[in-house]
Design an enzyme around this catalytic site. Structure first.
Site, mmCIF file in Angstrom:
data_model
loop_
_atom_site.group_PDB
_atom_site.id
_atom_site.type_symbol
_atom_site.label_atom_id
_atom_site.label_comp_id
_atom_site.label_asym_id
_atom_site.label_seq_id
_atom_site.Cartn_x
_atom_site.Cartn_y
_atom_site.Cartn_z
ATOM 1 N N ASP A 1 0.845 -1.197 0.000
ATOM 2 C CA ASP A 1 0.000 0.000 0.000
ATOM 3 C C ASP A 1 0.880 1.248 0.000
ATOM 4 O O ASP A 1 2.016 1.210 0.473
ATOM 5 C CB ASP A 1 -0.848 0.088 1.274
HETATM 6 N N1 URA Z 1 -1.169 -5.894 3.856
HETATM 7 C C1 URA Z 1 -1.619 -4.631 3.854
HETATM 8 O O1 URA Z 1 -2.645 -4.335 4.433
HETATM 9 N N2 URA Z 1 -0.913 -3.713 3.196
HETATM 10 C C2 URA Z 1 0.241 -3.972 2.552
HETATM 11 O O2 URA Z 1 0.845 -3.075 1.955
HETATM 12 C C3 URA Z 1 0.704 -5.293 2.563
HETATM 13 C C4 URA Z 1 -0.029 -6.241 3.231
#
Ligand code: URA
Length: 233
Positions: A102
């Protein structure tokens, strides 16, 4: 492969633009002898403006992704490709992120132009562990590790339960979570499912590979030994 195609595929420009590099005598061998578009020369012997060519096809890199950077080629804002040499976003085959982190997640992100390798890493069959360091908005209750390990936890709008995951608690709001799959926003949604909220998320490891001293925003190419390490957690 003809030189003009090889160089264009590495993101140095369209075939037309690369033809001009040849016409201007900017493509040479290591001794400075001018090369021609139809020549067939070993990759390591080619120079453009006196500089060695970028890494050949078969490139895999590890990047320490900072927060605030997006895993995309064209979103608004800062992109992971802005942290790499500009030509890397124009390569053919494409240098793709191996899964995504993310925008607000930091840590180890792999990119590769090797589709087979990408699938080996993300394949549910491989079950490669992905290790996340999590800072939470609320104190942990104590039952989360059991729920995550159960193999029965369902996330909203999902049809199958999550694979068992291992949670190690370090402090009331700080923990390490090891996943063996990669669903959309998985860590954040898992903690939401147990009534908490992730304040900060960092991926410290994929398979056997860690950041190994890479600072935020830094990257390095991976070699065969790194790939062995990756698949031997
Ligand atoms: N899980 C998440 O919520 N975000 C990420 O970036 C990776 C795994």
């Amino acid at each position: 492969m003809k030189l003009v195609k090889l160089i264009a595929n590495l993101g140095y420009g369209s075939r037309k633009q690369v033809q001009w590099l040849f016409r201007e005598g900017r493509v040479t061998d290591a001794e400075g002898e001018v090369l021609y578009a139809d020549d067939q020369v070993a990759h390591e012997a080619i120079r453009v403006d006196g500089e060695p060519l970028d890494a050949p096809v078969g490139l895999t890199i590890a990047l320490h992704k900072p927060r605030g950077v997006t895993c995309s080629t064209k979103d608004k804002g800062r992109l992971v490709y802005d942290l790499l040499p500009p030509r890397y976003r124009d390569r053919d085959p494409v240098l793709s992120t191996v899964g995504r982190l993310d925008r607000d997640t930091s840590g180890l992100l792999l990119l590769t132009d090797d589709g087979g390798l990408l699938h080996r890493i993300i394949s549910p069959k491989a079950k490669l562990p992905k290790v996340y360091e999590v800072e939470l908005a609320e104190d942990l209750r104590g039952d989360e590790a059991g729920q995550f390990a159960s193999g029965a936890l369902m996330l909203e709008a999902e049809k199958t339960p999550l694979l068992p995951a291992e949670l190690t608690v370090h402090a009331p709001r700080s923990a390490t979570l090891v996943l063996h799959e990669g669903r959309y926003h998985q860590v954040r949604r898992m903690f939401a499912a147990v009534g908490n909220h992730v304040d900060a998320l960092h991926r410290s490891r994929v398979g056997g590979l860690g950041l190994q001293g890479l600072e935020e925003g830094q990257w390095r190419p991976l070699d065969a030994t790194d790939l062995d390490t990756l698949f031997a957690p």
